[in-house]
Enzyme design. Sequence first.
Site, short mmCIF file in Angstrom:
data_model
loop_
_atom_site.label_atom_id
_atom_site.label_comp_id
_atom_site.label_asym_id
_atom_site.label_seq_id
_atom_site.Cartn_x
_atom_site.Cartn_y
_atom_site.Cartn_z
N TYR A 57 0.85 -1.19 0.00
CA TYR A 57 0.00 0.00 0.00
C TYR A 57 0.89 1.24 0.00
O TYR A 57 1.52 1.56 0.99
CB TYR A 57 -0.93 0.01 1.21
N HIS A 126 0.10 -12.12 1.14
CA HIS A 126 -0.93 -11.29 0.51
C HIS A 126 -1.63 -12.00 -0.65
O HIS A 126 -2.84 -11.87 -0.83
CB HIS A 126 -0.30 -9.98 0.05
N SER A 205 -13.03 -5.41 2.26
CA SER A 205 -14.03 -4.76 1.40
C SER A 205 -15.45 -5.22 1.72
O SER A 205 -16.22 -5.55 0.82
CB SER A 205 -13.71 -5.01 -0.08
N GLY A 208 -18.23 -3.53 -0.22
CA GLY A 208 -18.18 -3.54 -1.69
C GLY A 208 -17.40 -2.37 -2.25
O GLY A 208 -17.83 -1.72 -3.20
N ARG A 209 -16.24 -2.10 -1.65
CA ARG A 209 -15.39 -0.97 -2.06
C ARG A 209 -16.16 0.35 -2.06
O ARG A 209 -15.95 1.23 -2.89
CB ARG A 209 -14.77 -1.24 -3.44
#
Length: 330
Positions: A57, A126, A205, A208-209
């Site tokens: 990130y 990841h 998420s 749903g983002r």
Amino acid sequence: MQQRQLGSNGPVVSALGLGCMGMSDFYSTASDEKEAIATLHRALELGITLLDTADMYGPHTNEQLLGKALKGKRDSVFLATKFGIVRDPADPSARGVNSKPAYIRRSVEGSLQRLGVETIDLYYQHRVDPQVPIEEVVGTMADLITEGKIRYIGLSEASVATLERAHKVHPITALQTEYSLWTRDAEQGQLAACERLGIGFVAYSPLGRGFLTGAIQRSEDLAEDDFRRGNPRFQGENFARNLALVEKVSELARHKGVAPSQLALAWVMAQGEHIVPIPGTKRRRYLEENAAAAEITLSAQELAAIEAVFPLAGVAGARYTQVGMEFING
């Protein structure tokens, strides 16, 4: 804040965590460090202990942000980070995976330094690396536990078969996979496998983002550099079909007197006691709204009503681009 145990023999964490990715990357390059740090501090005040980040990130800048924000607060945090996704500095959209033992060791040292801690509480692979046997990966991670550099092992977006193989080498504490009303792939085996093996399930998420909040009504609502603009579910006819589903969920939320985001989070938490969602936000007001969802109870009738308006295969479009989907369920 209620608490839940990650797996049958794992740690107890807040029933709802905080995904920190969006504070530094992907949803826009524009960031507000002051508000992000205030949000992290507010999360701790609300009893949210599970904070989730990754070395990719930024890359690296999100871990650095958490390191800065959490100075003097280490005892209040259950810190999770990840290794294994490699980004190309020349092409930010390019992705690769690397789980070779030497790379894992370099990665953990970098994360420890950026986070400013001596031990990482939960360390995830990841994405599964098809070039390195999962037994070798988990064996290396187990050595890191012995050395005191990490406490628990996690996998992300791993298949049931991979999870079972990994668990035989060393107990896996958590599987992190996307899970929400509009991403229910985990119901095809991963959720059941986690329950059977005594592994916690961390749902990323879960909103749903952001789509399930009802705040996104047009693609223009997203920043120009927001990666969701390239996501199949946020494009064209898929966007319109998915928006219609969200409007039905919003109607149920209004009837219950809660926000659509809260209804969506309560639904995820109702799917199993071993599930801990980690909604992401970089603003305190959304954090507080999300945290309140942990107190919402849904009746059997309400759960059935949600299922009726948002069925299992109701969402339109893949959850990643074709390239991104190649790293899923590995």
